[in-house]
Structures are given as structure tokens and as C-alpha cells.
Scaffold this motif. Structure first.
Motif, mmCIF file in Angstrom:
data_model
loop_
_atom_site.group_PDB
_atom_site.id
_atom_site.type_symbol
_atom_site.label_atom_id
_atom_site.label_comp_id
_atom_site.label_asym_id
_atom_site.label_seq_id
_atom_site.Cartn_x
_atom_site.Cartn_y
_atom_site.Cartn_z
ATOM 1 N N ALA A 71 -13.121 -22.583 5.102
ATOM 2 C CA ALA A 71 -14.275 -22.883 6.198
ATOM 3 C C ALA A 71 -13.591 -21.971 7.596
ATOM 4 N N LYS A 72 -13.778 -20.899 8.175
ATOM 5 C CA LYS A 72 -13.773 -19.699 8.928
ATOM 6 C C LYS A 72 -15.019 -19.793 10.224
ATOM 7 N N ARG A 73 -14.359 -19.702 11.384
ATOM 8 C CA ARG A 73 -15.138 -19.218 12.331
ATOM 9 C C ARG A 73 -15.251 -17.844 12.727
ATOM 10 N N VAL A 74 -16.961 -17.371 12.798
ATOM 11 C CA VAL A 74 -17.121 -16.514 13.355
ATOM 12 C C VAL A 74 -17.968 -16.418 14.471
ATOM 13 N N THR A 75 -17.997 -14.873 14.717
ATOM 14 C CA THR A 75 -18.931 -14.320 15.619
ATOM 15 C C THR A 75 -20.054 -13.404 15.056
ATOM 16 N N ILE A 76 -21.132 -14.104 15.259
ATOM 17 C CA ILE A 76 -22.694 -13.524 14.499
ATOM 18 C C ILE A 76 -23.120 -12.936 15.503
ATOM 19 N N ASP A 77 -23.903 -11.986 16.149
ATOM 20 C CA ASP A 77 -25.018 -12.285 17.212
ATOM 21 C C ASP A 77 -24.303 -12.898 18.319
ATOM 22 N N GLY A 78 -23.047 -12.592 18.993
ATOM 23 C CA GLY A 78 -22.667 -13.417 19.969
ATOM 24 C C GLY A 78 -22.766 -15.017 20.374
ATOM 25 N N GLU A 79 -23.390 -15.664 18.816
ATOM 26 C CA GLU A 79 -23.172 -16.752 18.347
ATOM 27 C C GLU A 79 -21.981 -17.492 17.503
ATOM 28 N N ARG A 80 -21.568 -17.859 18.145
ATOM 29 C CA ARG A 80 -20.261 -19.322 17.015
ATOM 30 C C ARG A 80 -20.481 -19.758 15.295
ATOM 31 N N LYS A 81 -20.409 -19.134 14.559
ATOM 32 C CA LYS A 81 -20.828 -19.882 13.757
ATOM 33 C C LYS A 81 -19.738 -19.816 12.448
ATOM 34 N N THR A 82 -19.654 -21.151 12.005
ATOM 35 C CA THR A 82 -18.603 -21.663 11.078
ATOM 36 C C THR A 82 -19.047 -20.944 9.048
ATOM 37 N N ILE A 83 -18.287 -19.621 8.344
ATOM 38 C CA ILE A 83 -18.964 -20.268 7.104
ATOM 39 C C ILE A 83 -18.100 -20.354 6.100
ATOM 40 N N VAL A 84 -18.205 -20.665 5.396
ATOM 41 C CA VAL A 84 -17.549 -20.581 4.450
ATOM 42 C C VAL A 84 -17.036 -19.847 2.769
ATOM 43 N N ARG A 85 -15.700 -19.272 3.239
ATOM 44 C CA ARG A 85 -15.060 -18.826 2.266
ATOM 45 C C ARG A 85 -14.859 -18.814 0.973
ATOM 46 N N TRP A 86 -14.393 -18.258 0.460
ATOM 47 C CA TRP A 86 -13.711 -18.827 -1.539
ATOM 48 C C TRP A 86 -13.184 -18.559 -1.660
ATOM 49 N N LYS A 87 -11.736 -19.076 -1.735
ATOM 50 C CA LYS A 87 -10.322 -17.780 -1.787
ATOM 51 C C LYS A 87 -9.700 -18.238 -3.456
ATOM 52 N N GLN A 88 -9.662 -17.464 -4.178
ATOM 53 C CA GLN A 88 -9.049 -17.035 -5.379
ATOM 54 C C GLN A 88 -7.483 -17.762 -6.075
ATOM 55 N N LEU A 89 -8.016 -19.427 -6.961
ATOM 56 C CA LEU A 89 -5.960 -19.257 -6.499
ATOM 57 C C LEU A 89 -6.059 -19.867 -8.196
ATOM 58 N N ARG A 90 -4.481 -19.679 -8.618
ATOM 59 C CA ARG A 90 -3.996 -20.452 -9.917
ATOM 60 C C ARG A 90 -3.655 -21.767 -10.211
#
Length: 92
Positions: A38-57
Motif C-alpha cells: 500500500a502506497k500513499r500518493v497525491t492525485i489531484d490534491g487528494e491523498r489516496k492509497t493505491i496498491v502496488r504489486w512488488k515481484q519477489l521470489r
């Protein structure tokens, strides 16, 4: 060491995605998968939480590593021992 069903149950328990399983004589050699971050980003002045998928082994013992280097990612290790013990308890 561990079979594919234990790895699949551990990946589901941790809510990770399973991409590819490499087998060696009916036991798991390594696994490729993804972890949600989960990553907090600012989109159009609003703070939103987006989910990024990290590749691991993961190796045959459930230890997690970076995808293309040998850097250990300990917080994403799989709980294989506890899943195996849980299966033994349900069989009895």
C-alpha cells in the motif's frame, strides 16, 4: 522439503499472488510471486492509497528474496512450518 500445496496455502494465508513454481523431484525448488504494498500518493490534491504489486521470489525454505538480486526481504517470508503443523492438526 515442502510440497506445492503447503506453498499455495501459505501464499493464500499471506494474501500474496503466486506466479510460477519451479519443481525439483516432486518438491518445490523456488517460487516467483507478488506482494501487495500500500502506497500513499497525491492525485489531484487528494491523498489516496493505491496498491502496488512488488515481484519477489522465495526459496525452498520459504525465505523471500528480491527478484533479480540476492537481497533478503525478511518481512515477506512464508510461514511454511505453521501451515504444515496446522494441516497435521486438522488430520488428527
Amino acid at each position: 522439503m515442502y510440497n506445492t500445496t503447503i506453498f499455495e496455502l501459505a501464499m493464500n494465508a499471506c494474501s500474496y499472488k503466486l506466479d510460477h513454481i519451479f519443481l525439483k523431484k516432486r518438491s518445490v525448488c523456488k517460487i516467483y510471486g507478488k506482494v501487495p504494498i500500500a502506497k500513499r500518493v497525491t492525485i489531484d490534491g487528494e491523498r489516496k492509497t493505491i496498491v502496488r504489486w512488488k515481484q519477489l521470489r522465495w526459496n525452498d525454505a520459504g525465505q523471500c528474496f528480491s527478484m533479480y538480486s540476492s537481497k533478503r526481504q525478511r518481512k515477506y517470508d512464508l510461514p511454511l512450518r505453521s501451515i504444515e503443523e496446522q494441516q497435521k492438526m486438522t488430520k488428527q
